[in-house]
Motif scaffolding. Structure first.
Motif, mmCIF file in Angstrom:
data_model
loop_
_atom_site.group_PDB
_atom_site.id
_atom_site.type_symbol
_atom_site.label_atom_id
_atom_site.label_comp_id
_atom_site.label_asym_id
_atom_site.label_seq_id
_atom_site.Cartn_x
_atom_site.Cartn_y
_atom_site.Cartn_z
ATOM 1 N N MET A 1 0.868 -1.087 0.059
ATOM 2 C CA MET A 1 0.064 -0.152 0.317
ATOM 3 C C MET A 1 0.855 1.474 0.199
ATOM 4 N N THR A 2 0.465 2.392 -0.931
ATOM 5 C CA THR A 2 1.177 3.590 -0.994
ATOM 6 C C THR A 2 0.617 4.333 0.291
ATOM 7 N N ASN A 3 1.578 4.896 1.548
ATOM 8 C CA ASN A 3 1.531 5.360 2.151
ATOM 9 C C ASN A 3 0.784 6.853 1.826
ATOM 10 N N PRO A 4 -0.204 7.770 2.472
ATOM 11 C CA PRO A 4 -1.038 8.762 2.197
ATOM 12 C C PRO A 4 -0.095 9.678 2.583
ATOM 13 N N THR A 5 0.467 10.996 1.732
ATOM 14 C CA THR A 5 1.060 12.369 1.988
ATOM 15 C C THR A 5 0.803 13.268 1.855
ATOM 16 N N ALA A 6 1.055 13.863 2.738
ATOM 17 C CA ALA A 6 0.982 15.319 3.747
ATOM 18 C C ALA A 6 1.724 16.363 3.354
ATOM 19 N N ALA A 7 1.355 17.933 3.435
ATOM 20 C CA ALA A 7 2.101 19.019 3.168
ATOM 21 C C ALA A 7 1.279 19.953 4.377
ATOM 22 N N MET A 8 2.563 20.895 4.107
ATOM 23 C CA MET A 8 2.162 21.560 6.072
ATOM 24 C C MET A 8 2.313 23.279 4.546
ATOM 25 N N LEU A 9 1.727 24.229 5.487
ATOM 26 C CA LEU A 9 2.228 25.260 5.159
ATOM 27 C C LEU A 9 1.684 26.210 5.994
ATOM 28 N N VAL A 10 2.811 26.705 6.139
ATOM 29 C CA VAL A 10 3.196 27.757 7.337
ATOM 30 C C VAL A 10 3.522 28.970 6.921
ATOM 31 N N ILE A 11 2.245 30.312 8.212
ATOM 32 C CA ILE A 11 2.047 31.474 7.214
ATOM 33 C C ILE A 11 2.321 32.439 8.140
ATOM 34 N N GLY A 12 3.120 33.151 7.655
ATOM 35 C CA GLY A 12 3.182 34.687 8.379
ATOM 36 C C GLY A 12 4.726 34.695 8.324
ATOM 37 N N ASP A 13 4.838 36.117 8.325
ATOM 38 C CA ASP A 13 5.305 37.096 8.392
ATOM 39 C C ASP A 13 6.925 36.274 9.080
ATOM 40 N N GLU A 14 6.586 37.075 10.469
ATOM 41 C CA GLU A 14 7.100 36.752 11.520
ATOM 42 C C GLU A 14 8.349 35.805 11.332
ATOM 43 N N ILE A 15 7.666 34.459 10.546
ATOM 44 C CA ILE A 15 8.663 33.405 10.130
ATOM 45 C C ILE A 15 9.853 33.284 9.229
ATOM 46 N N LEU A 16 9.233 34.206 8.153
ATOM 47 C CA LEU A 16 10.617 34.737 7.020
ATOM 48 C C LEU A 16 11.312 35.965 7.592
ATOM 49 N N THR A 17 11.019 37.048 8.322
ATOM 50 C CA THR A 17 12.072 37.522 8.918
ATOM 51 C C THR A 17 12.619 36.395 9.642
ATOM 52 N N GLY A 18 12.577 36.192 10.216
ATOM 53 C CA GLY A 18 13.659 35.330 11.420
ATOM 54 C C GLY A 18 13.450 35.342 13.206
ATOM 55 N N ARG A 19 12.085 36.351 13.095
ATOM 56 C CA ARG A 19 11.603 36.761 14.527
ATOM 57 C C ARG A 19 11.359 35.528 15.047
ATOM 58 N N THR A 20 10.770 34.544 14.101
ATOM 59 C CA THR A 20 10.298 33.277 14.526
ATOM 60 C C THR A 20 11.132 32.310 14.213
ATOM 61 N N ARG A 21 11.221 31.000 15.222
ATOM 62 C CA ARG A 21 11.198 30.200 14.943
ATOM 63 C C ARG A 21 10.637 29.402 15.088
ATOM 64 N N ASP A 22 10.505 28.605 13.541
ATOM 65 C CA ASP A 22 9.046 27.733 13.500
ATOM 66 C C ASP A 22 9.750 26.240 14.203
#
Length: 243
Positions: A1-22
Protein backbone atom coordinates in the motif's frame (compact mmCIF):
# COMPACT_ATOMS: atom_id res chain seq x y z
CA UNK A 1 0.00 0.00 0.00
CA UNK A 2 1.25 3.46 -0.87
CA UNK A 3 1.33 5.64 2.21
CA UNK A 4 -0.73 8.85 2.15
CA UNK A 5 1.13 12.12 1.80
CA UNK A 6 0.66 15.37 3.65
CA UNK A 7 1.86 18.91 3.12
CA UNK A 8 2.27 21.82 5.51
CA UNK A 9 1.71 25.49 4.80
CA UNK A 10 3.37 27.78 7.33
CA UNK A 11 1.88 31.27 7.24
CA UNK A 12 3.42 34.40 8.69
CA UNK A 13 5.82 37.24 8.05
CA UNK A 14 7.44 36.58 11.42
CA UNK A 15 8.73 33.21 10.20
CA UNK A 16 10.20 34.66 7.02
CA UNK A 17 11.90 37.56 8.83
CA UNK A 18 13.50 35.26 11.37
CA UNK A 19 11.73 36.83 14.35
CA UNK A 20 10.05 33.50 15.14
CA UNK A 21 11.58 30.06 14.80
CA UNK A 22 9.09 27.51 13.48
CA UNK A 23 8.79 24.44 15.72
CA UNK A 24 5.59 23.05 14.27
CA UNK A 25 7.06 21.41 11.18
CA UNK A 26 9.37 19.19 13.24
CA UNK A 27 6.52 18.15 15.52
CA UNK A 28 4.09 17.48 12.67
CA UNK A 29 6.60 15.38 10.72
CA UNK A 30 7.19 13.15 13.72
CA UNK A 31 3.50 12.69 14.50
CA UNK A 32 2.59 11.95 10.88
CA UNK A 33 5.38 9.39 10.63
CA UNK A 34 3.93 7.52 13.60
CA UNK A 35 0.58 7.52 11.83
CA UNK A 36 1.96 6.18 8.54
CA UNK A 37 1.59 9.48 6.68
CA UNK A 38 4.56 11.01 4.89
CA UNK A 39 5.11 14.75 5.19
CA UNK A 40 6.12 15.30 1.58
CA UNK A 41 6.22 19.09 1.22
CA UNK A 42 6.41 22.25 3.32
CA UNK A 43 5.96 25.83 2.13
CA UNK A 44 6.29 29.10 4.01
CA UNK A 45 4.35 32.12 2.77
CA UNK A 46 3.88 35.69 4.01
CA UNK A 47 0.66 37.26 5.29
CA UNK A 48 -0.51 37.97 1.75
CA UNK A 49 -3.85 36.49 0.75
CA UNK A 50 -3.05 35.80 -2.92
CA UNK A 51 0.14 33.97 -1.91
CA UNK A 52 -1.70 31.88 0.68
CA UNK A 53 -4.47 30.99 -1.77
CA UNK A 54 -2.06 29.98 -4.53
CA UNK A 55 0.08 27.83 -2.23
CA UNK A 56 -2.92 26.20 -0.59
CA UNK A 57 -4.58 25.31 -3.88
CA UNK A 58 -1.36 23.75 -5.17
CA UNK A 59 -0.76 21.72 -2.01
CA UNK A 60 -4.31 20.44 -1.56
CA UNK A 61 -4.35 19.24 -5.15
CA UNK A 62 -1.07 17.36 -4.82
CA UNK A 63 -1.44 15.73 -1.40
CA UNK A 64 -3.97 13.73 0.57
CA UNK A 65 -4.07 16.23 3.40
CA UNK A 66 -2.74 19.71 4.19
CA UNK A 67 -2.01 21.32 7.54
CA UNK A 68 -1.69 25.07 7.91
CA UNK A 69 -0.21 26.90 10.88
CA UNK A 70 -0.53 30.56 11.76
CA UNK A 71 -2.74 33.48 10.94
CA UNK A 72 -6.00 32.62 12.74
CA UNK A 73 -5.66 35.05 15.66
CA UNK A 74 -7.48 38.34 16.47
CA UNK A 75 -5.28 40.89 14.68
CA UNK A 76 -5.60 42.54 11.28
CA UNK A 77 -2.82 40.43 9.76
CA UNK A 78 -4.52 37.15 10.73
CA UNK A 79 -5.99 36.45 7.31
CA UNK A 80 -5.69 32.68 6.98
CA UNK A 81 -9.41 31.97 7.42
CA UNK A 82 -10.30 34.46 4.68
CA UNK A 83 -7.63 33.01 2.40
CA UNK A 84 -8.90 29.46 2.91
CA UNK A 85 -12.45 30.57 2.14
CA UNK A 86 -11.18 32.26 -1.01
CA UNK A 87 -9.24 29.15 -2.05
CA UNK A 88 -12.38 27.03 -1.76
CA UNK A 89 -14.62 29.70 -3.26
CA UNK A 90 -16.90 29.78 -0.23
CA UNK A 91 -18.25 32.41 2.14
CA UNK A 92 -17.03 33.17 5.64
CA UNK A 93 -18.71 34.72 8.67
CA UNK A 94 -18.99 34.48 12.45
CA UNK A 95 -20.58 31.12 13.17
CA UNK A 96 -22.88 30.44 16.11
CA UNK A 97 -21.02 27.41 17.47
CA UNK A 98 -17.65 29.15 17.27
CA UNK A 99 -19.13 32.28 18.85
CA UNK A 100 -20.51 30.19 21.71
CA UNK A 101 -17.09 28.66 22.34
CA UNK A 102 -15.47 32.08 22.40
CA UNK A 103 -18.20 33.55 24.60
CA UNK A 104 -17.86 30.77 27.18
CA UNK A 105 -14.09 31.15 27.25
CA UNK A 106 -14.24 34.93 27.60
CA UNK A 107 -16.81 34.63 30.38
CA UNK A 108 -14.60 32.16 32.25
CA UNK A 109 -11.61 34.50 31.94
CA UNK A 110 -13.52 37.67 32.76
CA UNK A 111 -12.89 39.15 29.32
CA UNK A 112 -15.13 40.86 26.80
CA UNK A 113 -15.92 39.10 23.56
CA UNK A 114 -14.91 42.18 21.63
CA UNK A 115 -14.63 42.67 17.89
CA UNK A 116 -11.04 41.45 17.79
CA UNK A 117 -11.78 38.20 19.64
CA UNK A 118 -14.88 37.66 17.56
CA UNK A 119 -12.64 37.49 14.48
CA UNK A 120 -11.54 34.09 15.77
CA UNK A 121 -15.13 32.84 15.43
CA UNK A 122 -15.21 33.55 11.68
CA UNK A 123 -15.38 30.16 9.96
CA UNK A 124 -15.66 29.38 6.23
CA UNK A 125 -18.96 27.88 5.11
CA UNK A 126 -18.99 24.09 5.26
CA UNK A 127 -16.02 23.75 7.62
CA UNK A 128 -15.96 21.63 10.77
CA UNK A 129 -14.33 22.95 13.92
CA UNK A 130 -11.06 21.70 15.40
CA UNK A 131 -11.09 21.82 19.19
CA UNK A 132 -8.59 24.07 20.93
CA UNK A 133 -8.23 22.85 24.54
CA UNK A 134 -5.53 25.43 25.26
CA UNK A 135 -7.11 28.79 24.48
CA UNK A 136 -10.56 27.88 23.08
CA UNK A 137 -10.36 29.69 19.70
CA UNK A 138 -11.07 26.85 17.25
CA UNK A 139 -9.27 25.79 14.15
CA UNK A 140 -11.24 24.21 11.33
CA UNK A 141 -11.19 21.59 8.62
CA UNK A 142 -12.44 22.29 5.10
CA UNK A 143 -12.05 19.55 2.52
CA UNK A 144 -8.61 18.03 3.04
CA UNK A 145 -7.22 21.17 4.70
CA UNK A 146 -6.76 21.46 8.47
CA UNK A 147 -6.31 25.05 9.63
CA UNK A 148 -4.48 25.47 12.94
CA UNK A 149 -2.92 28.07 15.17
CA UNK A 150 0.78 28.85 14.95
CA UNK A 151 1.43 28.83 18.72
CA UNK A 152 3.22 25.48 19.24
CA UNK A 153 1.24 24.32 22.28
CA UNK A 154 -2.06 25.01 20.50
CA UNK A 155 -0.85 23.54 17.20
CA UNK A 156 0.20 20.34 18.96
CA UNK A 157 -3.15 20.00 20.72
CA UNK A 158 -5.01 20.49 17.44
CA UNK A 159 -2.86 17.92 15.66
CA UNK A 160 -3.65 15.43 18.42
CA UNK A 161 -7.35 16.00 17.77
CA UNK A 162 -7.13 15.67 13.99
CA UNK A 163 -4.79 12.70 13.56
CA UNK A 164 -7.28 10.03 14.70
CA UNK A 165 -9.64 11.16 11.92
CA UNK A 166 -7.07 10.55 9.16
CA UNK A 167 -6.40 7.36 7.27
CA UNK A 168 -2.79 6.39 7.75
CA UNK A 169 -0.63 3.77 6.13
CA UNK A 170 1.93 1.24 7.20
CA UNK A 171 4.22 2.55 9.95
CA UNK A 172 7.26 4.33 8.54
CA UNK A 173 10.40 2.64 9.83
CA UNK A 174 14.03 3.72 9.74
CA UNK A 175 17.50 2.56 10.68
CA UNK A 176 20.72 4.58 10.82
CA UNK A 177 24.40 3.87 10.28
CA UNK A 178 27.17 6.41 10.99
CA UNK A 179 30.06 6.27 8.53
CA UNK A 180 33.20 8.27 9.29
CA UNK A 181 34.01 9.04 5.68
CA UNK A 182 33.37 12.06 3.49
CA UNK A 183 30.29 11.82 1.27
CA UNK A 184 32.42 12.02 -1.84
CA UNK A 185 34.13 8.79 -0.80
CA UNK A 186 30.93 6.82 -0.30
CA UNK A 187 28.58 8.25 -2.93
CA UNK A 188 29.11 5.49 -5.50
CA UNK A 189 28.46 2.72 -2.98
CA UNK A 190 25.29 4.43 -1.79
CA UNK A 191 24.05 4.88 -5.34
CA UNK A 192 24.49 1.17 -6.05
CA UNK A 193 22.77 0.28 -2.78
CA UNK A 194 19.82 2.51 -3.69
CA UNK A 195 19.59 0.76 -7.05
CA UNK A 196 19.41 -2.60 -5.26
CA UNK A 197 16.63 -1.39 -2.96
CA UNK A 198 14.47 0.96 -5.04
CA UNK A 199 11.52 0.49 -2.67
CA UNK A 200 13.44 2.13 0.18
CA UNK A 201 14.60 5.68 0.81
CA UNK A 202 18.34 5.87 1.44
CA UNK A 203 19.54 9.28 2.61
CA UNK A 204 22.99 10.61 3.45
CA UNK A 205 23.35 13.42 5.99
CA UNK A 206 26.90 14.74 6.31
CA UNK A 207 28.58 16.25 9.36
CA UNK A 208 31.98 17.37 10.64
CA UNK A 209 33.13 16.29 14.11
CA UNK A 210 36.42 17.54 15.51
CA UNK A 211 37.68 18.10 11.99
CA UNK A 212 36.68 14.66 10.75
CA UNK A 213 34.10 14.20 7.99
CA UNK A 214 31.31 11.68 8.29
CA UNK A 215 27.73 10.94 7.29
CA UNK A 216 24.66 9.46 8.88
CA UNK A 217 23.12 7.01 6.43
CA UNK A 218 19.39 6.61 7.06
CA UNK A 219 17.32 3.88 5.43
CA UNK A 220 13.55 4.36 5.54
CA UNK A 221 10.58 2.31 4.41
CA UNK A 222 7.55 0.34 5.53
CA UNK A 223 8.95 -3.20 5.19
CA UNK A 224 11.10 -4.06 8.20
CA UNK A 225 12.64 -7.12 6.53
CA UNK A 226 13.72 -5.08 3.51
CA UNK A 227 15.25 -2.42 5.75
CA UNK A 228 17.13 -5.13 7.65
CA UNK A 229 18.45 -6.53 4.38
CA UNK A 230 19.56 -3.11 3.19
CA UNK A 231 21.24 -2.40 6.53
CA UNK A 232 23.11 -5.69 6.33
CA UNK A 233 24.34 -4.76 2.87
CA UNK A 234 25.26 -1.26 4.04
CA UNK A 235 27.20 -2.58 7.03
CA UNK A 236 29.12 -4.94 4.74
CA UNK A 237 30.17 -1.95 2.63
CA UNK A 238 31.46 -0.07 5.67
CA UNK A 239 32.42 -2.63 8.33
CA UNK A 240 34.11 0.03 10.44
CA UNK A 241 30.84 1.98 10.86
CA UNK A 242 28.77 2.16 14.03
CA UNK A 243 24.99 1.80 14.02
Amino acid sequence: MTNPTAAMLVIGDEILTGRTRDANMHFLAGELTKHGIRLAEVRIVPDVQDRIVAALNALRADHDTVFTSGGIGPTHDDITADAVAAAFGTGIDVRDDARAIMQAYCDSMGRDLNEARLRMARIPDGATLIENPVSAAPGFTLGNVHVMAGVPSIFQAMVAGVLPTLTGGDPLLSQNLTVMRAEGDIANELRRLAERFPDLSIGSYPFVREGAYGANIVIRGTDGARIDAAMTALSALFPEAAA
